[in-house]
Structures are given as structure tokens and as C-alpha cells.
Design an enzyme around this catalytic site. Structure first.
Site, short mmCIF file in Angstrom:
data_model
loop_
_atom_site.label_atom_id
_atom_site.label_comp_id
_atom_site.label_asym_id
_atom_site.label_seq_id
_atom_site.Cartn_x
_atom_site.Cartn_y
_atom_site.Cartn_z
NE ARG A 1 -14.64 -0.01 -3.14
CZ ARG A 1 -14.45 1.30 -3.23
NH1 ARG A 1 -13.24 1.78 -3.42
NH2 ARG A 1 -15.44 2.14 -3.10
CE1 TYR B 1 -3.66 1.35 -7.71
CE2 TYR B 1 -5.99 1.32 -7.14
CZ TYR B 1 -4.82 2.03 -7.38
OH TYR B 1 -4.80 3.39 -7.30
CG ASN C 1 -4.68 3.20 -11.75
OD1 ASN C 1 -3.97 4.17 -11.91
ND2 ASN C 1 -5.08 2.79 -10.55
CG ASN D 1 -10.88 1.79 -7.83
OD1 ASN D 1 -11.91 1.56 -8.45
ND2 ASN D 1 -10.88 2.38 -6.64
N GLY E 1 -16.91 8.00 0.32
CA GLY E 1 -15.50 8.37 0.35
C GLY E 1 -15.34 9.82 0.79
CD GLN F 1 -9.28 -1.27 -0.68
OE1 GLN F 1 -8.51 -0.33 -0.71
NE2 GLN F 1 -10.33 -1.36 -1.48
CG HIS G 1 -8.39 -2.47 -3.97
ND1 HIS G 1 -9.40 -2.29 -4.89
CD2 HIS G 1 -7.78 -1.26 -3.85
CE1 HIS G 1 -9.40 -1.03 -5.30
NE2 HIS G 1 -8.43 -0.39 -4.68
CB THR H 1 -4.79 5.74 -0.70
OG1 THR H 1 -4.93 4.35 -0.97
CG2 THR H 1 -3.32 6.12 -0.66
C1 LIG Z 1 -8.43 10.42 -1.21
C2 LIG Z 1 -9.03 9.17 -1.80
C3 LIG Z 1 -8.33 7.97 -1.72
C4 LIG Z 1 -8.89 6.78 -2.20
N1 LIG Z 1 -8.21 5.59 -2.03
C5 LIG Z 1 -8.83 4.41 -2.32
C6 LIG Z 1 -8.26 3.17 -1.92
O1 LIG Z 1 -7.19 3.09 -1.28
N2 LIG Z 1 -8.92 2.04 -2.25
C7 LIG Z 1 -10.12 2.07 -2.95
O2 LIG Z 1 -10.69 1.00 -3.22
N3 LIG Z 1 -10.69 3.23 -3.32
C8 LIG Z 1 -10.11 4.40 -3.00
N4 LIG Z 1 -10.72 5.60 -3.28
C9 LIG Z 1 -12.06 5.58 -3.92
C10 LIG Z 1 -13.16 5.69 -2.84
O3 LIG Z 1 -13.21 4.51 -2.07
C11 LIG Z 1 -14.54 5.93 -3.50
O4 LIG Z 1 -14.83 4.86 -4.36
C12 LIG Z 1 -14.57 7.24 -4.28
O5 LIG Z 1 -14.09 8.30 -3.48
C13 LIG Z 1 -15.99 7.57 -4.75
O6 LIG Z 1 -16.88 7.68 -3.64
P1 LIG Z 1 -17.38 9.12 -3.12
O7 LIG Z 1 -18.14 9.72 -4.27
O8 LIG Z 1 -18.23 8.84 -1.94
O9 LIG Z 1 -16.16 9.92 -2.80
C14 LIG Z 1 -10.17 6.80 -2.83
C15 LIG Z 1 -10.85 8.01 -2.94
C16 LIG Z 1 -10.32 9.19 -2.41
C17 LIG Z 1 -11.12 10.46 -2.48
#
Ligand SMILES: Cc1cc2nc3c(=O)[nH]c(=O)nc-3n(C[C@H](O)[C@H](O)[C@H](O)COP(=O)(O)O)c2cc1C
Length: 357
Positions: free
Chosen positions: A225, A178, A233, A176, A311, A99, A173, A25
Site C-alpha cells: 500500500r 508510517y 502524519n 500514511n 474504509g 496489513q 503498509h 485500525t
Molecule cells: C477507523 C479507521 C482506521 C484506519 N486504519 C488504517 C490502517 O490501519 N491502515 C491503513 O493503511 N489505513 C487505515 N485507514 C485508512 C483507510 O484504509 C482508508 O484509506 C480511508 O478510510 C479512506 O477510505 P474511505 O473513504 O473508504 O473511508 C483507516 C481509516 C479509518 C476510518
């Protein structure tokens, strides 16, 4: 043995590498009616070198929105805006899934003008950012039978819109905290009808949404996912192993494009899930002290996952697959510009200098 830079077939596509851009996001859908902008097209096109891009969470309906300036897929304006994004990614031979994220109780009327819905009348502890600052999550209105039917129909319509907008598929999704995760949980879901109670009840909505969306656009264009035992949350999942094994067993006959596991603290459960799920598995490894780094790609060689999603590193490195192939270096993410704002911290992370001259 496969490596991160071998092809892999996911649904209808042969992906050029196994490095996935994880959904993130970014709250920059400043186009009319929560539609994507040209800036968003630039951001995603910069990252088209991923084997697969999964977009930020996209609300399938107005009531599915939680955070400010997140994009939707429920209006003609939004479909037109996303078309610019998918065209830009496809011009660079990328593959992109949307997503679909219904936030359920992680919402606020000050952001949407709507009273949030959920599995049961149980508010999530904690706050959500609104135009007047952080506010406590309100108590959601439990979805009744008609509300559940409408929610499934909204996911289906949004998936059809995603295809019309040029997406290669959708990711549901279920992670997390939701809406779909709220139904899977044992604290947000206190229902005593067929969508709650035992494991079969709590997995029902996810299975029905996945089945309906797969029927509408083809199972090979649908991923899911999940985040077993992730408390984000305010989620509690008593007996999560039983829940998720039942879920993947129930989904198996559909032939979905992939399962995307956002791993939680129970890392020993991941290989168990891997063995149980015969389809493609994308893993976002558990990294409580930082973010997923280059070493995670070894999980592909070890057979623990088919693809790895990134991410933070993809946020900060538009050319991440190349940097992973070349051993770095890597830009560090700046979380102060993660949500909202303009091009700063969005499209201005530099790529490696082009050594082709
Ligand atoms: C800025 C940001 C926004 C995120 N938004 C979402 C999202 O919209 N949907 C989702 O499933 N996960 C979201 N995540 C989680 C990421 O998909 C990922 O699982 C998380 O960053 C851990 O992976 P990483 O260690 O590679 O960053 C978000 C993470 C970050 C950093």
C-alpha cells in the site's frame, strides 16, 4: 469491460468481487499480549463477503507498535489469536490479507515501553493518544545498518507468522506516514547513507522489505500500500511522482499480488501510476469531503482500477458488497467508536434483512 461484481485473480486467488475492505485500525486487540480476540473474529467474519479483506495495521514487532491495543504478529499467542480470525473468514469463503504496519516515529514509550525508531532523528509534528491523553511524538532513534537488517527480518518473520496463522497473504503498509513512508519522504528521511538522499536511496528500504517478504512467502501473497503525496502524519514528499514511478519500476520484476493506492490530492497522478504498473491495482479514491461511495465502482468499469477499497462504508456495513450490488441503503459510520472499546460500533452494525426468509 469489467464490473465490480466480476471475478478477478489476485495472486493465488480468484476473488468473487472487486470490493475490498480497506485496512482499518480498530484498537480492540485485548487478548493476552496484544493478540486478537473472538470479537475480532466475529467482526472480520461479518465482512467476509468482500472480494478481499485487508486487516487493520498489525505490528510486525514490538517496536513497530504505535497505537494502543493494536494486534501483533510476532508471538505464538498472536498467531493463535489470528488463526481464529482467518478460520472464521475462510468458513465464509472469504480471502484475508494481514496489513503489516510498522509505525516508526508515530509511537510513544507510554504505549509500548520502547523508544521509537525512524529514518532520522526528526519527530513528527502532532500528538499521539496515550493512557494519559494526547502527547507529542518523541524524536525517534534513527535506525542504523543493524537496525535496518533487523527491521527487514521482523517483516519477514511476521509474514511467515501470517501464513502460519492462516492468512492468504500480507499487505506491506508503505502509506500514511508510517515507517516505510517515512523512508520514502523528503522530510522524515534526512539520511546520507544508501537508505536516504536521492530517489534510489529513499525507495531502498521499501524495495528490500518487499523483496525479502516475497522471497519468504511468495510474491503472489504480497501486496503493497502506498499513498503518494499524502501529508498525513507530517509527511512531505518533494518530487513524489519521480519517487513513486521509480518505486513501481523497481518492484515490477518481483510480481507482487497487487499495488494498493490510497490516493492523495494529486489525483491526476493515479492514471499515470496505473499505466506504469502492469500488475493488479486496488484504488482507494481521494475523498477529502467524506468517504468513498458507491459511484467509485465506475472506476473499475472505466479501467482506472481493478478493485476499489472501502474504509468507512465497510466499517459501518458488514454486508457492503450486497448493498453496493442492490444500490443501498447504507449505514453511516460512527467515528466515536472507531478506536477502542467493545462490540458497540464494531460488530453491531446491522446487515440488510435477509429476504431469503
Ligand atoms: C477507523 C479507521 C482506521 C484506519 N486504519 C488504517 C490502517 O490501519 N491502515 C491503513 O493503511 N489505513 C487505515 N485507514 C485508512 C483507510 O484504509 C482508508 O484509506 C480511508 O478510510 C479512506 O477510505 P474511505 O473513504 O473508504 O473511508 C483507516 C481509516 C479509518 C476510518
Amino acid at each position: 469491460m469489467s464490473t465490480a461484481f466480476d471475478n478477478v485473480t489476485v495472486g493465488r486467488h480468484t476473488l468473487r468481487n472487486r470490493v475490498v475492505m480497506a485496512p482499518m485500525t480498530r484498537s480492540r486487540a485485548h487478548g493476552p499480549g496484544a493478540s486478537p480476540t473472538e470479537l475480532m473474529a466475529t467482526y472480520y467474519a461479518q465482512r467476509a463477503g468482500a472480494g478481499l479483506i485487508v486487516t487493520e495495521g498489525v505490528q510486525p514487532s514490538a517496536i513497530g507498535q504505535g497505537y494502543l491495543a493494536t494486534p501483533g504478529l510476532h508471538s505464538a499467542e498472536q498467531v493463535a489469536g489470528w488463526r481464529r480470525v482467518t478460520d472464521a473468514v475462510h468458513e465464509r469463503n472469504g480471502v484475508i490479507f494481514a496489513q503489516l504496519m510498522h509505525v516508526g516515529r508515530i509511537a510513544h514509550p507510554d504505549n509500548t515501553g520502547l523508544a521509537p525508531v525512524g529514518a532520522s532523528a526528526v519527530p513528527a509534528a502532532g500528538t499521539i493518544f496515550t493512557p494519559t491523553g494526547p502527547q507529542e511524538h518523541p524524536t525517534p532513534e534513527p535506525l542504523d545498518a543493524e537496525g535496518i537488517r533487523a527491521t527487514i527480518a521482523d517483516f519477514v518473520a511476521a509474514a511467515r507468522n501470517a501464513v502460519d496463522a492462516g492468512f492468504d497473504g500480507v499487505e506491506l503498509h508503505g502509506a500514511n506516514g508510517y515507517l516505510l513512508h517515512q523512508f520514502l519522504s523528503t522530510n522524515a528521511n534526512r539520511r546520507d547513507d544508501e537508505y536516504g538522499g536521492d530517489v534510489a536511496g529513499r525507495i531502498r528500504l521499501v524495495v528490500e522489505v518487499a523483496t525479502a517478504v516475497a522471497e519468504a512467502i511468495g510474491a503472489d501473497r504480497v501486496g503493497l500500500r502506498i499513498s503518494p503525496a499524502n501529508p498525513f502524519n507530517d509527511i512531505v514528499e518533494d518530487g513524489h511522482r519521480e519517487t513513486y514511478l521509480a518505486l513501481v519500476d523497481a518492484l515490477a520484476p518481483l510480481g507482487l499480488a497487487y499495488l494498493h493506492v490510497a490516493e492523495g490530492a494529486d489525483t491526476e497522478f493515479t492514471p499515470v501510476l496505473r499505466r506504469r504498473w502492469s500488475g493488479v491495482l486496488i484504488l482507494n479514491p481521494y475523498t477529502p469531503d467524506g468517504w468513498t461511495g458507491p459511484e467509485a465502482l465506475k472506476l473499475i468499469e472505466g479501467g482506472d482500477a481493478d478493485l476499489i477499497s472501502y474504509g468507512a462504508l465497510f466499517l459501518a456495513n458488514p454486508d457492503l458488497p450486497r448493498r453496493l450490488a442492490e444500490g443501498g441503503p447504507f449505514n453511516a459510520p460512527d467515528y466515536t467508536t472507531a478506536y477502542g472499546g467493545d462490540h458497540k460500533g464494531y460488530t453491531d452494525y446491522p446487515g440488510l434483512p435477509d429476504d431469503q426468509g
